[in-house]
Design an enzyme around this catalytic site. Structure first.
Site, short mmCIF file in Angstrom:
data_model
loop_
_atom_site.label_atom_id
_atom_site.label_comp_id
_atom_site.label_asym_id
_atom_site.label_seq_id
_atom_site.Cartn_x
_atom_site.Cartn_y
_atom_site.Cartn_z
N TYR A 61 0.87 -1.21 0.04
CA TYR A 61 -0.03 -0.11 -0.24
C TYR A 61 0.84 1.24 0.04
O TYR A 61 1.92 1.63 0.84
CB TYR A 61 -1.08 0.04 1.29
CG TYR A 61 -1.84 -1.17 1.13
CD1 TYR A 61 -2.26 -2.08 -0.12
CD2 TYR A 61 -2.72 -1.31 2.31
CE1 TYR A 61 -3.26 -2.70 -0.21
CE2 TYR A 61 -3.84 -2.33 2.07
CZ TYR A 61 -3.94 -3.12 1.13
OH TYR A 61 -4.75 -4.37 0.88
N SER A 217 -13.28 -4.02 -0.07
CA SER A 217 -14.15 -3.14 -0.81
C SER A 217 -15.59 -3.41 -0.56
O SER A 217 -16.31 -3.74 -1.68
CB SER A 217 -13.71 -3.28 -2.50
OG SER A 217 -12.21 -2.79 -2.82
N PRO A 218 -15.94 -3.02 0.77
CA PRO A 218 -17.26 -3.33 1.04
C PRO A 218 -18.26 -2.59 0.40
O PRO A 218 -19.41 -2.80 0.56
CB PRO A 218 -17.17 -3.43 2.62
CG PRO A 218 -16.10 -2.57 2.92
CD PRO A 218 -15.19 -2.78 1.85
N GLY A 222 -16.44 2.53 -3.58
CA GLY A 222 -17.08 3.80 -3.63
C GLY A 222 -18.39 3.98 -4.05
O GLY A 222 -19.24 4.54 -3.35
N1 LIG Z 1 -6.79 -8.06 0.24
C1 LIG Z 1 -6.91 -7.43 -1.00
O1 LIG Z 1 -6.60 -7.98 -2.07
C2 LIG Z 1 -7.57 -6.03 -0.69
C3 LIG Z 1 -7.61 -5.56 -2.05
C4 LIG Z 1 -8.25 -4.11 -1.85
C5 LIG Z 1 -8.61 -3.54 -0.58
N2 LIG Z 1 -7.99 -4.09 0.61
C6 LIG Z 1 -8.46 -3.96 1.67
O2 LIG Z 1 -9.69 -3.52 2.08
C7 LIG Z 1 -9.90 -1.93 2.46
C8 LIG Z 1 -10.91 -1.34 2.01
O3 LIG Z 1 -10.85 -1.44 0.37
P1 LIG Z 1 -11.68 -0.35 -0.41
O4 LIG Z 1 -10.88 0.85 -0.05
O5 LIG Z 1 -11.31 -0.65 -1.78
O6 LIG Z 1 -13.08 -0.36 0.18
P2 LIG Z 1 -14.36 0.51 -0.21
O7 LIG Z 1 -14.74 0.99 1.33
O8 LIG Z 1 -15.21 -0.36 -0.86
O9 LIG Z 1 -14.02 1.99 -0.90
C9 LIG Z 1 -13.61 3.06 -0.38
C10 LIG Z 1 -13.85 4.15 -1.17
O10 LIG Z 1 -15.12 4.38 -1.23
C11 LIG Z 1 -15.49 5.96 -0.83
N3 LIG Z 1 -16.63 6.04 -0.08
C12 LIG Z 1 -17.55 7.05 -0.28
N4 LIG Z 1 -18.13 7.28 0.81
C13 LIG Z 1 -17.94 6.23 1.46
C14 LIG Z 1 -18.61 5.89 2.82
N5 LIG Z 1 -19.58 6.43 3.50
N6 LIG Z 1 -17.84 4.98 3.61
C15 LIG Z 1 -16.85 4.28 3.21
N7 LIG Z 1 -16.16 4.81 1.98
C16 LIG Z 1 -16.87 5.46 1.18
C17 LIG Z 1 -14.13 6.29 -0.13
O11 LIG Z 1 -13.88 7.79 -0.24
P3 LIG Z 1 -13.48 8.91 0.97
O12 LIG Z 1 -12.39 8.17 1.40
O13 LIG Z 1 -13.82 9.96 0.32
O14 LIG Z 1 -14.61 8.37 2.18
C18 LIG Z 1 -13.16 5.48 -0.75
O15 LIG Z 1 -12.54 5.83 -1.88
C19 LIG Z 1 -8.56 -1.31 2.25
O16 LIG Z 1 -8.05 -0.27 2.80
C20 LIG Z 1 -7.56 -2.79 2.28
O17 LIG Z 1 -7.36 -2.67 3.56
C21 LIG Z 1 -7.73 -5.53 0.42
#
Ligand SMILES: NC(=O)c1ccc[n+]([C@@H]2O[C@H](COP(=O)([O-])OP(=O)(O)OC[C@H]3O[C@@H](n4cnc5c(N)ncnc54)[C@H](OP(=O)(O)O)[C@@H]3O)[C@@H](O)[C@H]2O)c1
Length: 313
Positions: A61, A217-218, A222
């Site tokens: 990351y 990516s729950p 986004g």
């Molecule tokens: N193991 C793997 O292969 C893998 C792959 C990808 C991710 N991950 C892990 O999963 C975590 C989450 O993944 P992700 O960041 O893709 O997840 P996500 O929660 O699906 O997406 C986050 C994005 O959504 C936006 N967003 C808008 N409104 C939101 C709200 N109310 N609540 C939450 N997010 C909102 C966020 O923007 P804002 O920041 O402006 O709120 C951010 O850009 C990562 O940090 C990482 O630790 C693991």
């Protein structure tokens, strides 16, 4: 924040994890300015204050930048360390590492696992990580070699528990067959925009073997969480239908779309932990509301059907 058991560890963790992948605001560590560092600290502090006790990292990351930022915060405020279970990952090697023509690949060589962990400990300013995860399945995985690397890290007190990420059930079984201790997590992509784990055996195995699924990516990166969806835009009808079903459910509960997405995952009996990826302190703390939402089976299935885009038989 409400807590729940973590795998078979006998320990409890917060029902939401905080995902640190985006805290640097860039994937290029050279672009981490003082302003970006301050923003990262604000995101992490918001998560600590809201009661998140599980923090998810990976060496890749921001190409090590996210671990370093968290490590810097822990140096400034050492008392935070005992409040957190820190998870990180290894095993993905970008193209150009170590030779300019080296391909992008996965690497579970024992030596690489041990070395990667030691580098993460230095960056995170800690003597141990709570959960060390293999990031993506390396098809050249030699289970005996991985087991030896894990044993070494455990004996040296560098890792408390081990987990995996993006592993199929058979790959989990293969690794588990040689490990003395149970794997505690399988971190997988699962959400209203990614349903396969409900039917491909991944979540069945988690429930059967008490492996905690961590949902990455729950909110689909986004778009599921967007409160500003414009029905007049060019979204395809299936996406629009899912989004409007989430919005209607959110309205009924007086919460945000994101909180419904988290609550929907939390209802699954495998005791999934959504990894919240927002960097916005308000959203990070507001997400906690999801742990108190009780969706009915009807609400759950309404969302599931909208996500499937077709009726059940
Ligand atoms: N193991 C793997 O292969 C893998 C792959 C990808 C991710 N991950 C892990 O999963 C975590 C989450 O993944 P992700 O960041 O893709 O997840 P996500 O929660 O699906 O997406 C986050 C994005 O959504 C936006 N967003 C808008 N409104 C939101 C709200 N109310 N609540 C939450 N997010 C909102 C966020 O923007 P804002 O920041 O402006 O709120 C951010 O850009 C990562 O940090 C990482 O630790 C693991």
């Amino acid at each position: 924040m409400i807590t729940q058991p973590l795998g078979k560890t006998g320990l409890s963790v917060s029902r939401l994890a905080y995902g640190c992948m985006r805290i640097a605001g860039t994937w290029d560590p050279k672009e981490i300015t003082a302003a970006r560092e301050a923003a990262a600290f604000a995101s992490l502090r918001a998560a600590y204050e809201a009661g998140y006790t599980l923090f998810d990292h990976a060496d890749i990351y921001a190409q090590t930048g996210c671990e370093s930022l968290h490590g810097k915060l822990l140096k400034e405020e050492p008392s935070l360390r005992e409040k957190a279970m820190i998870a990180t990952k290894c095993g993905i090697r970008f193209g150009g590492d170590p030779q300019p023509d080296s391909p992008h690949r996965y690497d579970f060589a024992g030596e690489h696992i041990v070395w990667s962990c030691e580098q993460s400990l230095t960056r995170l300013n800690t003597d141990y990580v709570d959960i060390y995860q293999l990031h993506r399945p390396d098809v050249l995985m030699d289970v005996g070699e991985v087991a030896e690397a894990f044993a070494k890290l455990k004996e040296q007190g560098k890792v408390r528990f081990f987990g995996v990420s993006n592993f199929s059930p058979s790959f989990v079984d293969l690794l588990q067959s040689r490990l003395p201790d149970p794997l505690v997590v399988n971190q997988i992509e699962v959400s209203l925009s990614h349903l396969h784990p409900f039917t491909d055996g991944t979540l069945d195995q988690c429930q059967k073997d008490t492996i905690t699924p961590l949902a990455w990516s729950p909110v689909g990166g986004g778009w599921l969480a967007s409160d500003t969806f414009d029905p007049g835009s060019d979204w395809d009808p299936a996406r629009a239908k899912l989004h409007s079903t989430i919005s209607a459910t959110a309205k009924a509960h007086g919460v945000s779309n994101a909180e419904i997405c988290f609550a929907w995952l939390l209802k699954h009996p495998s005791r999934m932990i959504p990894i919240v990826g927002s960097t916005d302190p308000k959203r990070i703390s507001s997400a906690v509301k999801a742990t108190e939402i009780e969706l009915s089976r009807e609400e759950w299935y309404r969302l599931y059907l909208a996500a499937r885009g077709e009726a059940l038989p």
